[in-house]
Design an enzyme around this catalytic site. Structure first.
Site, PDB file in Angstrom:
ATOM      1  N   GLY A  31      -4.574 -23.756  16.177  1.00  0.00           N
ATOM      2  CA  GLY A  31      -4.490 -22.686  17.189  1.00  0.00           C
ATOM      3  C   GLY A  31      -3.342 -21.739  16.909  1.00  0.00           C
ATOM      4  N   PHE A  59     -25.973   1.130  -9.531  1.00  0.00           N
ATOM      5  CA  PHE A  59     -25.426   1.820  -8.356  1.00  0.00           C
ATOM      6  C   PHE A  59     -26.541   2.488  -7.558  1.00  0.00           C
ATOM      7  CE2 PHE A  59     -21.447   1.445 -10.731  1.00  0.00           C
ATOM      8  CZ  PHE A  59     -20.632   0.972  -9.715  1.00  0.00           C
ATOM      9  N   ASN A  85      -7.330   3.170 -11.444  1.00  0.00           N
ATOM     10  CA  ASN A  85      -7.035   2.036 -12.343  1.00  0.00           C
ATOM     11  C   ASN A  85      -5.608   1.538 -12.139  1.00  0.00           C
ATOM     12  OD1 ASN A  85      -9.532   2.333 -13.555  1.00  0.00           O
ATOM     13  ND2 ASN A  85      -8.740   3.539 -15.270  1.00  0.00           N
ATOM     14  N   SER A  95       0.826  -1.206   0.000  1.00  0.00           N
ATOM     15  CA  SER A  95       0.000   0.000   0.000  1.00  0.00           C
ATOM     16  C   SER A  95       0.865   1.262   0.000  1.00  0.00           C
ATOM     17  CB  SER A  95      -0.853   0.028   1.275  1.00  0.00           C
ATOM     18  OG  SER A  95      -2.205   0.012   0.981  1.00  0.00           O
ATOM     19  N   THR A 119     -14.928  -1.352  -3.328  1.00  0.00           N
ATOM     20  CA  THR A 119     -15.284  -2.562  -2.574  1.00  0.00           C
ATOM     21  C   THR A 119     -15.632  -3.679  -3.558  1.00  0.00           C
ATOM     22  OG1 THR A 119     -17.639  -2.024  -2.528  1.00  0.00           O
ATOM     23  CG2 THR A 119     -16.289  -1.135  -0.722  1.00  0.00           C
ATOM     24  N   GLU A 158     -10.069   0.873  -2.617  1.00  0.00           N
ATOM     25  CA  GLU A 158      -9.900   0.874  -4.085  1.00  0.00           C
ATOM     26  C   GLU A 158     -11.108   0.248  -4.787  1.00  0.00           C
ATOM     27  OE1 GLU A 158      -7.903   2.230  -6.014  1.00  0.00           O
ATOM     28  OE2 GLU A 158      -6.071   2.687  -4.906  1.00  0.00           O
ATOM     29  N   CYS A 162      -6.496   7.304 -11.906  1.00  0.00           N
ATOM     30  CA  CYS A 162      -5.410   6.968 -10.967  1.00  0.00           C
ATOM     31  C   CYS A 162      -5.729   5.653 -10.263  1.00  0.00           C
ATOM     32  CB  CYS A 162      -5.230   8.065  -9.915  1.00  0.00           C
ATOM     33  SG  CYS A 162      -4.978   9.693 -10.624  1.00  0.00           S
ATOM     34  N   SER A 217     -17.600   4.979  -1.460  1.00  0.00           N
ATOM     35  CA  SER A 217     -17.885   4.306  -2.731  1.00  0.00           C
ATOM     36  C   SER A 217     -18.384   5.283  -3.783  1.00  0.00           C
ATOM     37  CB  SER A 217     -18.942   3.211  -2.521  1.00  0.00           C
ATOM     38  OG  SER A 217     -18.459   2.225  -1.660  1.00  0.00           O
ATOM     39  N   ILE A 241      -6.964   7.866   4.906  1.00  0.00           N
ATOM     40  CA  ILE A 241      -5.955   8.202   3.893  1.00  0.00           C
ATOM     41  C   ILE A 241      -4.611   7.554   4.242  1.00  0.00           C
ATOM     42  CG2 ILE A 241      -4.796  10.083   2.664  1.00  0.00           C
ATOM     43  CD1 ILE A 241      -7.930   9.842   2.267  1.00  0.00           C
TER      44      ILE A 241
END
Ligand code: TGC
Ligand code: FAD
Length: 396
Positions: A353, A396, A252, A99, A378, A376, A250, A146, A171
């Protein structure tokens, strides 16, 4: 035949090496070695303490991994397959590390490269490639995740400046960032358009408080960007940004890297589970000898192999520069995140365990992948992107 004494490599299971150039193999193996030597020993402690190993940033820069697929400006200029392989190896270490590198490269350097002026590129990109400047990407808001088009952050022109007010949350890297790519609505006489800005985080009116209490991506700094009438020069705008589509372009880039990256997380879980299964004796035999465990391992290896083929195919399309569309990226981001999360859970269960201890990697990856499944776009967002593509109906 594997006699059980060797640890099988997933690279061999799918003969991936046969399809990689020497340069691609070199990037992968160099990053792989670095992860094992320099990153893996410390990551459980960083995860437990919720810290990121900032001291490794110069080494990541030295490997050429910041903005690795950008040409010029001090960047490595790798092809997209090499870039993807590097992301895979980074996420073998931890999703937080991938990330960090994704945000710096795909979400900060890419927008400057793609939508910035030549002056902005010269000013920021070489220092970002060298890891001397760290960036973050502010799109998400408390009321707009979203649906980023619902953002309320505004930039108002005032003479030779813009005045920006708004709040961004969740962020990545913001508490450590020198600059933020901030997306804001700019009012004109008859409309408002989303534009991108480069905002230096030492400006008056901006704070980036860290977000605490995360149970996922703990080895990654996450924060807010709170802007109260932050004044930036008019040339802080990214001149070529034109609406929400610029921000999505971006995404993508970052989603492409994530689709590769999560394969690394899945592979780390698989490798650990396979090695464990060969050693763990239950009912007098290694659990690797039990049919149900073999089925879990075989299902995992198969899903990883298919995911790997898919990203390799997509990487080749991206490198050819044609027939590469956002819904392709949605397909692999969605599938590979779900695949990796499933494999992390199964692998954790193979460890019994022990699987709930961060002394093993599976639970850390499993918890991390909950974030990767959500950020990025859901799983549901990518489902609806693909549903819209297939049916022509906007759900949507
Ligand atoms: P919609 O009407 O579909 O599109 C608006 C305009 O954008 C264009 N477009 C794209 N352009 C480039 N790439 C894409 N993937 C694009 N998708 C759409 C579209 O053609 C249109 O252009 P125009 O010229 O007609 O205006 O917009 P919508 O409001 O219906 O929203 C669509 C939706 C839901 C798919 C989109 O908003 C979305 O993807 N939502 C998810 C938000 C998201 O992913 N946020 C991520 C924040 S960053 C982050 O999480 C970083 S995590 C750290 C790390 O990466 O490691
Ligand atoms: P919401 O949009 O509120 O969604 C809630 C639920 O509703 C989800 O299950 C969603 O799939 C579902 N849903 C939404 N719309 C629909 C629909 N139409 N139909 C059916 N279901 C729907 N953002 C940045 O800008 N920059 C970053 O660097 C960044 N880093 C992040 C790091 C971490 C660790 C995390 C967790 C998030 C990060 N994000 C970042 C934010 C991330 O992109 C958002 O969390 C994500 O886009 C989802 O937005 P949301 O959290 O507001 O969820």
């Amino acid at each position: 035949m594997n006699t059980g004494t060797n640890q099988v490599s997933l690279d061999d299971v799918i003969s991936i090496d046969a399809k990689l150039s020497d340069e691609e193999t070199l990037v992968r193996d160099t990053t792989r070695r670095w992860i094992r030597e320099r990153f893996l020993p410390g990551v459980p402690t960083h995860f437990e303490n919720a810290t990121f190993p900032m001291e490794l940033v110069p080494e990541i820069a030295e490997l050429g991994l910041f903005g690795a697929n950008i040409q010029g400006y001090g960047c490595a200029g790798m092809n997209n397959v090499s870039y993807g392989l590097a992301m895979q190896e980074l996420e073998y270490g931890d999703s937080g590390l991938r990330s960090f590198v994704s945000v710096q490269g795909a979400l900060c350097m890419f927008p400057i490269f793609r939508f910035g002026s030549e002056e902005q590129r010269q000013k920021y990109l070489p220092k970002m490639a060298a890891g001397e400047l760290i960036g973050c990407f502010g799109l998400t808001e408390p009321g707009a995740g979203s649906d980023p088009g619902a953002m309320t952050t505004r930039a108002t022109r005032d003479g030779n400046e813009y005045v920006i007010s708004g709040q961004k949350m969740w962020i990545t890297n913001s508490p450590a960032a020198h600059l933020a790519i901030v997306w804001a609505k700019v009012d004109s006489d008859d409309a408002s358009t989303i534009r991108g800005f480069i905002v230096d985080t030492d400006k008056a009116g901006i704070t980036c408080p860290e977000t605490h209490h995360k149970m996922s991506l703990r080895a990654s700094l996450t924060g807010e960007i709170v802007m109260d009438e932050v004044r930036v020069p008019a040339d802080a705008i990214l001149p070529e940004t034109k609406g929400l589509g610029s921000a999505l372009a971006c995404l993508n880039q970052a989603r492409f890297g994530i689709a590769w990256g999560v394969i690394g997380a899945a592979r780390a879980c698989f490798d650990e589970a396979l090695a464990y299964a060969k050693e763990r004796i239950v009912f007098d035999r290694p659990i690797a000898s039990k049919q149900l465990i073999q089925q879990q391992l075989v299902d995992s290896a198969t899903q990883i192999a298919l995911a790997q083929w898919a990203v390799l195919h997509l990487g080749r399309l991206k490198d050819e520069g044609k027939n590469f569309a956002p819904y392709h990226v949605s397909l692999v981001k969605r599938n590979n995140c779900a695949m990796a999360l499933d494999i992390a859970r199964v692998s954790r269960s193979i460890l019994g365990g022990n699987g709930i201890s961060v002394e093993f990697a599976a639970i850390r990856h499993m918890l991390n992948l909950e974030s990767v499944y959500t950020y990025e776009g859901t799983n549901e967002v990518h489902t609806l992107i693909l549903g819209r593509y297939l049916t022509g109906e906007n759900a949507f």
